[in-house]
Design an enzyme around this catalytic site. Structure first.
Site, PDB file in Angstrom:
ATOM      1  N   ASP A 102      44.149  54.991  33.423  1.00  9.31           N
ATOM      2  CA  ASP A 102      43.260  55.932  34.087  1.00  9.31           C
ATOM      3  C   ASP A 102      43.800  57.344  33.868  1.00  9.31           C
ATOM      4  O   ASP A 102      44.906  57.536  33.391  1.00  9.31           O
ATOM      5  CB  ASP A 102      43.105  55.599  35.571  1.00  9.31           C
ATOM      6  CG  ASP A 102      44.416  55.644  36.338  1.00  9.31           C
ATOM      7  OD1 ASP A 102      45.369  56.256  35.836  1.00  9.31           O
ATOM      8  OD2 ASP A 102      44.477  55.071  37.436  1.00  9.31           O
ATOM      9  N   ASP A 276      38.847  46.635  37.650  1.00  7.64           N
ATOM     10  CA  ASP A 276      40.262  46.694  37.989  1.00  7.64           C
ATOM     11  C   ASP A 276      40.380  46.877  39.483  1.00  7.64           C
ATOM     12  O   ASP A 276      39.489  47.446  40.117  1.00  7.64           O
ATOM     13  CB  ASP A 276      40.970  47.858  37.274  1.00  7.64           C
ATOM     14  CG  ASP A 276      40.730  49.182  37.995  1.00  7.64           C
ATOM     15  OD1 ASP A 276      41.598  49.592  38.783  1.00  7.64           O
ATOM     16  OD2 ASP A 276      39.664  49.799  37.795  1.00  7.64           O
ATOM     17  N   CYS A 314      43.368  24.595  41.827  1.00  9.03           N
ATOM     18  CA  CYS A 314      43.989  25.658  41.029  1.00  9.03           C
ATOM     19  C   CYS A 314      45.173  25.096  40.246  1.00  9.03           C
ATOM     20  O   CYS A 314      46.056  24.455  40.830  1.00  9.03           O
ATOM     21  CB  CYS A 314      44.438  26.801  41.926  1.00  9.03           C
ATOM     22  SG  CYS A 314      45.276  28.138  41.026  1.00  9.03           S
ATOM     23  N   CYS A 316      47.603  26.796  38.826  1.00  5.19           N
ATOM     24  CA  CYS A 316      48.748  27.693  38.721  1.00  5.19           C
ATOM     25  C   CYS A 316      49.987  27.060  39.343  1.00  5.19           C
ATOM     26  O   CYS A 316      49.890  26.203  40.228  1.00  5.19           O
ATOM     27  CB  CYS A 316      48.441  29.037  39.378  1.00  5.19           C
ATOM     28  SG  CYS A 316      48.706  29.098  41.161  1.00  5.19           S
ATOM     29  N   CYS A 319      50.362  26.731  43.152  1.00  5.21           N
ATOM     30  CA  CYS A 319      49.599  25.672  43.820  1.00  5.21           C
ATOM     31  C   CYS A 319      50.128  24.283  43.476  1.00  5.21           C
ATOM     32  O   CYS A 319      50.161  23.399  44.331  1.00  5.21           O
ATOM     33  CB  CYS A 319      48.125  25.774  43.436  1.00  5.21           C
ATOM     34  SG  CYS A 319      47.276  27.195  44.166  1.00  5.21           S
ATOM     35  N   HIS A 345      49.498  33.398  42.139  1.00  3.68           N
ATOM     36  CA  HIS A 345      48.281  32.619  42.395  1.00  3.68           C
ATOM     37  C   HIS A 345      47.037  33.506  42.369  1.00  3.68           C
ATOM     38  O   HIS A 345      46.016  33.152  41.756  1.00  3.68           O
ATOM     39  CB  HIS A 345      48.362  31.911  43.743  1.00  3.68           C
ATOM     40  CG  HIS A 345      47.017  31.432  44.215  1.00  3.68           C
ATOM     41  ND1 HIS A 345      46.396  30.317  43.685  1.00  3.68           N
ATOM     42  CD2 HIS A 345      46.132  31.963  45.119  1.00  3.68           C
ATOM     43  CE1 HIS A 345      45.208  30.171  44.251  1.00  3.68           C
ATOM     44  NE2 HIS A 345      45.024  31.151  45.119  1.00  3.68           N
TER      45      HIS A 345
END
Length: 385
Positions: A102, A276, A314, A316, A319, A345
């Site tokens: 940005d 974002d 999930c 990941c 998890c 996560h």
């Protein structure tokens, strides 16, 4: 769907291919000098050259293809010239993929008593040591080039909310003059691009005027700025409905600073390609997890003996390897591993949400996906929370 589809004809340094459409929603591919980005895309925020608590390998494992760096923070510390001497931001932070930076305008505008806006640019004092700095459109382009940003953002004035129509017009018109100066100062290279930012507050006519002015200047992509500043979801969607029809089909569209899952889904329905927000990382540090059954506050005592994972669907590591009870313990004990695991996560959740949206657009079933998402948002799983 073939991600190697031919790019839509354009005049810019970035290639953008439209691969599928479902109503206004688009599935696309942005090709940069540091690799491709599948859209709709969520850009993980790495403000000061790091995604807080995460290694770049962990960020990549979440499915992220592009991250966002902050010009304001990096120009103050360690300094854009130093980053350039050290090989650019990609090498400095060990991130091989694309980076969007940005312009720093939002952070500067938020300094209030520490800054002064003129036609030339913004004069401000660092929040770190009080040192005086000048940020002009030309300097914003120079800093982002030193960082080696793949997608550079123009310097704009983020119109505050609320603002009168007169105030919003004056602010927008200044941003458009700055945008033209940014375009003139930007050095075009293959695989690198410059995005303009539509401003105009909550006033549809001003948003249209801003979009038309930016298109006349010509940019690689077009962002919608000045939202998520207190106007609420309904007003935000009204602004998008008034703005997106005036943006080019052949370039990517970026909604800045928007990160609530429901906001992302609604904006994708309206034709936005990029997002974002600090929400998934900030929430992870404060004990909030995003799941398919709503958000969970791991600080809540009801989790202290709960052996279930955060989200059984999930994949990941947070998890699959840890229980809610353990995560609750980490936050109660103020162990740094708690924010790390929850951030990891949340990043996975966001990237899986984007992957689901992309697939739904390809399969022409976005309405079904949105209906299912809304049902989960409304019903949740109270027993699980």
């Amino acid at each position: 769907m073939n991600d190697s589809a031919a790019p839509v004809a354009g005049k810019t340094g970035l290639e953008f291919a439209l691969l599928a459409e479902d109503g206004p929603a688009r599935r696309g591919l942005i090709t940069t000098a540091h690799g491709p980005v599948k859209t709709p895309a969520f850009m993980t925020v790495g403000t000061a050259g790091t995604v807080k608590g995460m290694t770049t390998e962990q960020v990549q494992a979440s499915g992220a293809e592009i991250i966002l760096g902050n010009t304001y923070h990096l120009m103050l510390r360690p300094g854009a010239e130093r980053v350039a001497r050290l090989g650019g931001l990609h090498r400095f932070m060990n991130w091989p993929g694309p980076i969007l930076t940005d312009s720093g305008g939002y952070q500067v505008m938020s300094l209030q008593e520490l800054r002064k806006i003129t036609e030339e640019g913004v004069t401000f004092r660092s929040h770190l040591d009080g040192e005086r700095h000048n940020l002009t459109p030309e300097r914003a382009m120079e800093i982002q080039a030193l960082l080696d940003s793949n997608i550079t953002m123009v310097l704009d004035e983020c119109t505050p909310f609320p603002a009168t129509e007169t105030e919003a017009r004056e602010s927008m018109e200044r941003s458009m003059r700055w945008a033209a100066r940014c375009r003139a100062a930007f050095t075009q290279r293959p695989g690198y691009g410059l995005f303009g930012i539509v401003q105009g507050g909550v006033y549809p006519a001003l948003r249209r005027t801003s979009a038309e002015a930016l298109i006349e200047i010509g940019f690689d992509g077009y962002a919608v700025g000045g939202l998520a500043v207190g106007e609420g979801q309904e007003a935000m969607f009204d602004v998008l409905d008034a703005t997106i029809p005036h943006l080019p089909r052949a370039q990517p569209r970026y909604l800045m600073g928007i990160g609530k899952p429901a906001d992302i889904v609604g904006a994708v329905q309206r034709g936005i390609d990029m997002f974002d927000c600090v929400l998934p990382t900030r929430s992870g540090r404060t004990g909030q997890a995003f799941t398919r059954r709503g958000s969970i506050n791991l600080r809540n005592a009801r989790h202290q003996e709960d052996q279930r994972p955060l989200d059984p669907d999930c994949p990941c590591p947070s998890c699959s390897d840890y229980s809610r009870a353990y995560l609750h313990h980490l936050f109660k004990a103020k162990e740094m591993l708690g924010p790390i695991l929850l951030t990891r996560h949340n990043l996975h959740y966001y990237q899986e949400l984007m992957a689901g949206l992309r697939q739904a657009i390809e399969d022409q079933r976005l309405d079904d996906f949105v209906a299912g998402f809304a049902r989960q948002e409304a019903e949740g799983d109270i027993a699980a929370l």
